[in-house]
Design an enzyme around this catalytic site. Sequence first.
Site, PDB file in Angstrom:
ATOM      1  N   TYR A 175      64.505  58.853  15.506  1.00  0.00           N
ATOM      2  CA  TYR A 175      63.609  58.238  14.513  1.00  0.00           C
ATOM      3  C   TYR A 175      64.417  57.428  13.505  1.00  0.00           C
ATOM      4  CZ  TYR A 175      60.795  58.109  10.180  1.00  0.00           C
ATOM      5  OH  TYR A 175      60.153  57.712   9.030  1.00  0.00           O
ATOM      6  N   GLU A 192      65.627  59.368   5.626  1.00  0.00           N
ATOM      7  CA  GLU A 192      66.235  59.950   6.828  1.00  0.00           C
ATOM      8  C   GLU A 192      67.441  59.114   7.281  1.00  0.00           C
ATOM      9  OE1 GLU A 192      65.371  62.700   8.984  1.00  0.00           O
ATOM     10  OE2 GLU A 192      64.120  63.442   7.370  1.00  0.00           O
ATOM     11  N   LYS A 204      64.934  53.426  12.678  1.00  0.00           N
ATOM     12  CA  LYS A 204      64.613  52.905  11.334  1.00  0.00           C
ATOM     13  C   LYS A 204      65.819  52.160  10.735  1.00  0.00           C
ATOM     14  CE  LYS A 204      60.327  54.285  10.122  1.00  0.00           C
ATOM     15  NZ  LYS A 204      59.294  53.513   9.427  1.00  0.00           N
ATOM     16  N   THR A 210      63.416  54.669   5.182  1.00  0.00           N
ATOM     17  CA  THR A 210      63.284  56.104   4.927  1.00  0.00           C
ATOM     18  C   THR A 210      64.590  56.757   4.499  1.00  0.00           C
ATOM     19  OG1 THR A 210      62.958  58.209   6.088  1.00  0.00           O
ATOM     20  CG2 THR A 210      63.554  56.357   7.451  1.00  0.00           C
TER      21      THR A 210
HETATM   22  P1  NDP Z   1      51.612  58.488   9.235  1.00  0.00           P
HETATM   23  O1  NDP Z   1      52.168  59.242  10.380  1.00  0.00           O
HETATM   24  O2  NDP Z   1      50.592  59.171   8.396  1.00  0.00           O
HETATM   25  O3  NDP Z   1      51.007  57.102   9.760  1.00  0.00           O
HETATM   26  C1  NDP Z   1      51.641  56.341  10.767  1.00  0.00           C
HETATM   27  C2  NDP Z   1      50.759  55.157  11.141  1.00  0.00           C
HETATM   28  O4  NDP Z   1      51.423  54.373  12.144  1.00  0.00           O
HETATM   29  C3  NDP Z   1      49.404  55.552  11.719  1.00  0.00           C
HETATM   30  O5  NDP Z   1      48.411  54.750  11.143  1.00  0.00           O
HETATM   31  C4  NDP Z   1      49.560  55.232  13.203  1.00  0.00           C
HETATM   32  O6  NDP Z   1      48.355  54.853  13.827  1.00  0.00           O
HETATM   33  C5  NDP Z   1      50.472  54.022  13.148  1.00  0.00           C
HETATM   34  N1  NDP Z   1      51.148  53.744  14.438  1.00  0.00           N
HETATM   35  C6  NDP Z   1      51.790  54.645  15.224  1.00  0.00           C
HETATM   36  N2  NDP Z   1      52.251  54.029  16.336  1.00  0.00           N
HETATM   37  C7  NDP Z   1      51.870  52.717  16.255  1.00  0.00           C
HETATM   38  C8  NDP Z   1      52.017  51.584  17.123  1.00  0.00           C
HETATM   39  N3  NDP Z   1      52.647  51.686  18.301  1.00  0.00           N
HETATM   40  N4  NDP Z   1      51.502  50.388  16.735  1.00  0.00           N
HETATM   41  C9  NDP Z   1      50.855  50.287  15.551  1.00  0.00           C
HETATM   42  N5  NDP Z   1      50.660  51.322  14.688  1.00  0.00           N
HETATM   43  C10 NDP Z   1      51.176  52.528  15.043  1.00  0.00           C
HETATM   44  O7  NDP Z   1      52.862  58.031   8.325  1.00  0.00           O
HETATM   45  P2  NDP Z   1      52.971  57.837   6.725  1.00  0.00           P
HETATM   46  O8  NDP Z   1      51.757  57.170   6.221  1.00  0.00           O
HETATM   47  O9  NDP Z   1      53.420  59.118   6.124  1.00  0.00           O
HETATM   48  O10 NDP Z   1      54.232  56.862   6.630  1.00  0.00           O
HETATM   49  C11 NDP Z   1      54.083  55.451   6.631  1.00  0.00           C
HETATM   50  C12 NDP Z   1      55.400  54.818   7.010  1.00  0.00           C
HETATM   51  O11 NDP Z   1      56.422  55.220   6.093  1.00  0.00           O
HETATM   52  C13 NDP Z   1      55.913  55.208   8.399  1.00  0.00           C
HETATM   53  O12 NDP Z   1      56.570  54.078   8.935  1.00  0.00           O
HETATM   54  C14 NDP Z   1      56.933  56.307   8.119  1.00  0.00           C
HETATM   55  O13 NDP Z   1      57.901  56.373   9.124  1.00  0.00           O
HETATM   56  C15 NDP Z   1      57.514  55.822   6.784  1.00  0.00           C
HETATM   57  N6  NDP Z   1      58.037  56.838   5.899  1.00  0.00           N
HETATM   58  C16 NDP Z   1      57.270  57.926   5.540  1.00  0.00           C
HETATM   59  C17 NDP Z   1      57.778  58.888   4.673  1.00  0.00           C
HETATM   60  C18 NDP Z   1      56.941  60.052   4.228  1.00  0.00           C
HETATM   61  O14 NDP Z   1      57.513  60.995   3.639  1.00  0.00           O
HETATM   62  N7  NDP Z   1      55.631  60.050   4.427  1.00  0.00           N
HETATM   63  C19 NDP Z   1      59.141  58.769   4.123  1.00  0.00           C
HETATM   64  C20 NDP Z   1      59.794  57.528   4.458  1.00  0.00           C
HETATM   65  C21 NDP Z   1      59.268  56.626   5.327  1.00  0.00           C
HETATM   66  P3  NDP Z   1      47.443  55.876  14.688  1.00  0.00           P
HETATM   67  O15 NDP Z   1      46.435  56.408  13.709  1.00  0.00           O
HETATM   68  O16 NDP Z   1      46.853  55.025  15.733  1.00  0.00           O
HETATM   69  O17 NDP Z   1      48.363  56.940  15.226  1.00  0.00           O
END
Ligand code: NDP
Length: 344
Positions: free
Chosen positions: A150, A128, A154, A126
């Site tokens: 966070y 971040e 990461k 990310t």
């Molecule tokens: P979301 O918050 O929409 O999705 C996060 C996902 O992670 C959900 O499906 C959630 O499942 C799952 N999750 C949470 N905790 C766990 C766990 N303990 N074990 C397994 N799965 C888990 O995020 P995004 O789709 O926006 O982002 C995807 C990835 O990209 C993330 O890692 C985020 O940090 C990273 N990212 C996102 C950016 C953005 O601008 N969107 C920028 C840069 C990086 P559940 O439905 O069960 O909660």
Amino acid sequence: MTKRALITGITGQDGAFLSKLLLEKGYEVYGTCRPNSSPINWRLKELGVFEQVHMVPLELFEYSNIIKTVDTVRPDEIYNLGAQSFVSSSFDQPIYTSEVNAIGVLRLLEVIRNVNSDIKFYQASTSELYGKAQESPQTENTRFYPRSPYSVAKQFAHSITINYREAYNLHASAGILFNHESELRGTEFVTRKITSSLAMIWHNKLDVLELGNINIERDWGYAKDYVCAMWKMLQQKVPGEFVIATGKSHTLREFISIAADTIGFKLEWSGEGTDEFAIEKSTGKKIIKINEKYFRLTDVDRIVGDPKNANEVLKWKPTVTFEELVHIMAKTDYDRVKNDKLLI
Ligand code: NDP
């Protein structure tokens, strides 16, 4: 032979868009949901792909459970999108966030090393990581200065991905993705909080939108564009790190202004700092105000990415402009509220 992908975090914004992309490319798609929790399926349903993906249990906390799932699915590619992804919550849950976002990635890499080291791996890094940015724009070589639990977690995940590639010769890549949003973003994230709240205020379902620092600057793109870059990384002969960004930054204030305009509001701002607020000109009603409780303890002021490497090596470019992105989000939320569709 049909390729098989395993996506952790398939129920999130990126997981849904990536599933659709991989299904269109002929992949068999497996997505993980946490055991003992009911999966949030609305995004997959909204994209019309819910029936086509296979759901399997996986919790990034648990090594034995990851090994079982990877052993059963036998994927060619793993996209690790699962994370505690809300930066503000990481200040309240720093240990939980680190367990999932840092050690969870190490657990996955250990499983790949032990089960099948030919599995290609994508790690969701990310922007971040740049935090208090040390140069502008930021490239793959800019020094990291994370500003939240966070992003510190990461940073570990990013480094361990590179270390496992070098130590064990894994095909492991990390995408340093700048903020990407969409109509599928969760309402806890500020951009979607803005579009959904303004739509509710317009339709008399909410009085006022409360926000934190609206002067932050981010490089915002459209999530659907960004998941293509993830896939492209795993199709390269040589794995690596890639900045995925538009190369342009905008303030949150600009985001609010375009969203308000799209919905039909004419805003007028007054006051300063935490006393700042916006009224709707025609009614004089206060509809946006600043609330200190939404400020982060340590924030990221301005970040903007340089996607040159991704342009040249991956042949990747964003297709949706900032203005188009805000229009898509505001228009979709306007219609959702108008049609009484649940806002999640
Ligand atoms: P979301 O918050 O929409 O999705 C996060 C996902 O992670 C959900 O499906 C959630 O499942 C799952 N999750 C949470 N905790 C766990 C766990 N303990 N074990 C397994 N799965 C888990 O995020 P995004 O789709 O926006 O982002 C995807 C990835 O990209 C993330 O890692 C985020 O940090 C990273 N990212 C996102 C950016 C953005 O601008 N969107 C920028 C840069 C990086 P559940 O439905 O069960 O909660």
